[in-house]
Write an enzyme that holds these catalytic residues in place. Structure first.
Site, PDB file in Angstrom:
ATOM      1  N   HIS A  71       1.195  -1.492   0.025  1.00  0.00           N
ATOM      2  CA  HIS A  71      -0.145  -0.386   0.107  1.00  0.00           C
ATOM      3  C   HIS A  71       1.032   0.616   0.347  1.00  0.00           C
ATOM      4  O   HIS A  71       0.453   2.316  -0.109  1.00  0.00           O
ATOM      5  CB  HIS A  71      -0.876   0.329   1.764  1.00  0.00           C
ATOM      6  CG  HIS A  71      -0.347   0.101   2.565  1.00  0.00           C
ATOM      7  ND1 HIS A  71      -0.737  -0.788   3.523  1.00  0.00           N
ATOM      8  CD2 HIS A  71       0.668   0.264   2.899  1.00  0.00           C
ATOM      9  CE1 HIS A  71       0.178  -0.508   4.731  1.00  0.00           C
ATOM     10  NE2 HIS A  71       1.163  -0.014   4.507  1.00  0.00           N
ATOM     11  N   GLU A 104       3.838  -5.087   9.345  1.00  0.00           N
ATOM     12  CA  GLU A 104       2.965  -4.443   8.531  1.00  0.00           C
ATOM     13  C   GLU A 104       2.507  -6.171   7.879  1.00  0.00           C
ATOM     14  O   GLU A 104       1.709  -6.581   7.934  1.00  0.00           O
ATOM     15  CB  GLU A 104       3.060  -4.107   6.979  1.00  0.00           C
ATOM     16  CG  GLU A 104       2.885  -2.520   8.092  1.00  0.00           C
ATOM     17  CD  GLU A 104       3.247  -1.417   6.704  1.00  0.00           C
ATOM     18  OE1 GLU A 104       3.129   0.422   6.980  1.00  0.00           O
ATOM     19  OE2 GLU A 104       2.868  -1.836   5.402  1.00  0.00           O
ATOM     20  N   HIS A 163      10.657  -3.988   4.392  1.00  0.00           N
ATOM     21  CA  HIS A 163      11.051  -3.046   4.462  1.00  0.00           C
ATOM     22  C   HIS A 163      11.604  -2.070   6.184  1.00  0.00           C
ATOM     23  O   HIS A 163      10.234  -2.951   6.649  1.00  0.00           O
ATOM     24  CB  HIS A 163      10.184  -2.004   3.898  1.00  0.00           C
ATOM     25  CG  HIS A 163       9.152  -1.720   4.690  1.00  0.00           C
ATOM     26  ND1 HIS A 163       8.092  -2.744   4.868  1.00  0.00           N
ATOM     27  CD2 HIS A 163       8.058  -0.806   4.691  1.00  0.00           C
ATOM     28  CE1 HIS A 163       6.931  -2.453   4.416  1.00  0.00           C
ATOM     29  NE2 HIS A 163       7.049  -0.892   5.396  1.00  0.00           N
ATOM     30  N   HIS A 171      -1.657   5.430   8.459  1.00  0.00           N
ATOM     31  CA  HIS A 171      -0.191   5.831   9.417  1.00  0.00           C
ATOM     32  C   HIS A 171      -0.309   7.319  10.001  1.00  0.00           C
ATOM     33  O   HIS A 171       0.461   8.062   8.997  1.00  0.00           O
ATOM     34  CB  HIS A 171       0.280   6.184   7.808  1.00  0.00           C
ATOM     35  CG  HIS A 171       0.220   4.763   7.133  1.00  0.00           C
ATOM     36  ND1 HIS A 171      -0.339   4.060   6.679  1.00  0.00           N
ATOM     37  CD2 HIS A 171       1.684   3.400   7.324  1.00  0.00           C
ATOM     38  CE1 HIS A 171       0.146   2.707   5.874  1.00  0.00           C
ATOM     39  NE2 HIS A 171       1.498   2.586   6.602  1.00  0.00           N
TER      40      HIS A 171
HETATM   41 FE   LIG Z   1       2.024   1.084   5.281  1.00  0.00          FE
END
Ligand SMILES: [Fe+2]
Lengths: 139, 301
Positions: B12, B242, B195, B61
């Protein structure tokens, strides 16, 4: 589900986070420390606030109950220093977005590499986890 | 009766939205990513595949939720949700249209199932929710289905455990199946894969971890769900956490699934990207051809 579940020991759970090289996990401690810094960043979700901030950054920051170090870090756009002050990258993204910068720019700026070097490292498959998983373990 | 027919995972990241907005989705850098999504996009347009409702699991976020309110699991019960202004103005995409009846039904069912949901009646949705919609449906005037935004806290520690996420998915399945209307419901798990966006270790990518995660989410989610947070952090980077949200999607599909399509790519900006199309085995359709696609640097050893 009546049997008692295994509990996680919170102290060893949290302590393990300090063993990851070059990483600051956003724990309750950091969240408390960075509360005002992060709320300042959130305020930049409004166009009128972005305008006011960019017109006079120092004056805008002085409206917030932030540490002097946090203010300096914002003025210098030093993202590592902001995270040391309890900032979280998703909150701070409102600041670099206000500057018209991307997540890649902000992440790259924290590595000590130039933007070009960082972009090139990503294209070549990113940073290998080899040797940067654990400080104590050295793996 | 409503049923969960399909599970989808997707990245996303905002850069994907930016690539569409700036017309660069076909260039050398982004082209392979958008090509990798194309088979899922096409599949969705085939008869019977378009969902009536998507339960879209993502993390906010720091957009709808600031430091003042941090719900572990929230569910959007409103009629509609506006794209959030994340510092560069709202993403120029349609409002997300909810399904309040199903959302409230799921919320009530989950609470009775011991998941203490936070009910959101007024919420803006950020890139976590709208970028997957753009990736699946392209640039449209309105989204082709209803969406129930389902934000999960993975920002402030501790996030929920993988175990809890997996069980939550199972409860979402039961909730959907007890809704009287005949609806094709998808559960999407978004975010990831490996990430890290902060600190000197930023830019971490772990292909081996990711490919194993993909295999296990298909074939052995039970074991995968027991992975502790520290392993995500060490192996998949600080933002790789995530991936626990994928377990919510997987939990909603029942015991056995068929992987219709798997796409893996390195890098999309700072991240490794994984997009999966899964269906419960007993009601699964045909696998796509090709069934597995890798691109970018993931092809190199
Ligand atoms: Fe994210």
């Amino acid at each position: 589900m009546t049997d008692k579940k295994e509990r996680i020991d919170i102290h060893s759970y949290l302590a393990a986070f300090d063993d990851i090289p070059g990483t600051r996990v956003f724990t309750a401690k950091r969240a408390r420390q960075g509360y005002h810094l992060n709320q300042f960043a959130m305020s930049l979700m409004k166009e009128e606030n972005r305008k006011r901030f960019l017109a006079d950054e120092k004056a805008y920051l002085d409206e917030w109950d932030m540490s002097e170090a946090a203010k300096q870090a914002v003025l210098a756009r030093d993202y590592n220093a902001m995270i040391d002050e309890g900032g979280n990258v998703y909150f701070l993204s409102k600041l670099f977005s206000t500057d018209g910068k991307s997540f890649q720019f902000a992440a790259g700026s924290m590595t000590g590499m130039t933007q070009e070097e960082y972009a090139q490292m990503m294209i070549e498959g990113g940073r290998s986890p080899e040797g940067v998983r654990s400080i104590k373990g050295g793996f | 009766m409503a049923r969960v027919t399909t599970g989808i995972t997707s990245s996303h990241i905002p850069a994907l939205g930016a690539a569409m907005q700036t017309g660069t989705s076909g260039n050398d850098y982004w082209g392979p990513v958008f090509n990798g999504y194309q088979p899922i996009k096409d599949w969705l347009q085939q008869p019977g595949n378009m969902p009536d409702v998507v339960v879209l699991v993502y993390n906010d976020h720091a957009s709808a939720f600031d430091m003042n309110i941090i719900p572990t699991f929230a569910i959007g019960c409103a009629e509609k949700f506006k794209p959030a202004d994340e510092g560069w103005g709202p993403r120029p995409v349609p409002d997300v249209i909810g399904h309040p009846d199903l959302a409230w039904h799921i919320a009530q069912s989950l609470i009775l199932d011991d998941f203490d949901m936070t009910i959101m009646n007024d919420m803006d949705v950020d890139h976590g929710c709208t970028v997957p919609l753009s990736m699946m449906f392209g640039e449209v005037d309105k989204w082709p289905c209803k969406v129930i935004p389902f934000p999960v806290n993975v920002v402030t520690y501790p996030p929920p455990s993988g175990r809890r996420c997996f069980n939550l998915g199972d409860s979402i399945k039961a909730a959907v199946e007890s809704f009287p209307e005949d609806l094709n419901v998808h559960v999407w798990g978004t975010g990831g894969m490996s990430h890290q966006l902060q600190g000197p270790r930023a830019g971490l990518i772990n292909k081996e971890f990711d490919l194993n995660f993909i295999d296990k989410i298909i074939s052995d989610p039970e074991v995968l769900s027991k992975m502790p947070h520290i392993e995500y952090l060490r192996e998949a980077g600080s933002e790789g956490i995530e991936l626990v949200m994928w377990l919510i999607m997987r939990g909603a599909l029942g015991e056995k699934v068929k992987d219709l399509y798997t796409f893996y790519h390195i890098p999309a900006s700072n991240t490794a990207l994984g997009a999966l199309l899964l269906q419960p085995e007993e009601t699964a359709g045909e696998a796509l051809d090709p069934r597995r696609v890798m691109s970018g640097h993931s092809l190199t050893a």
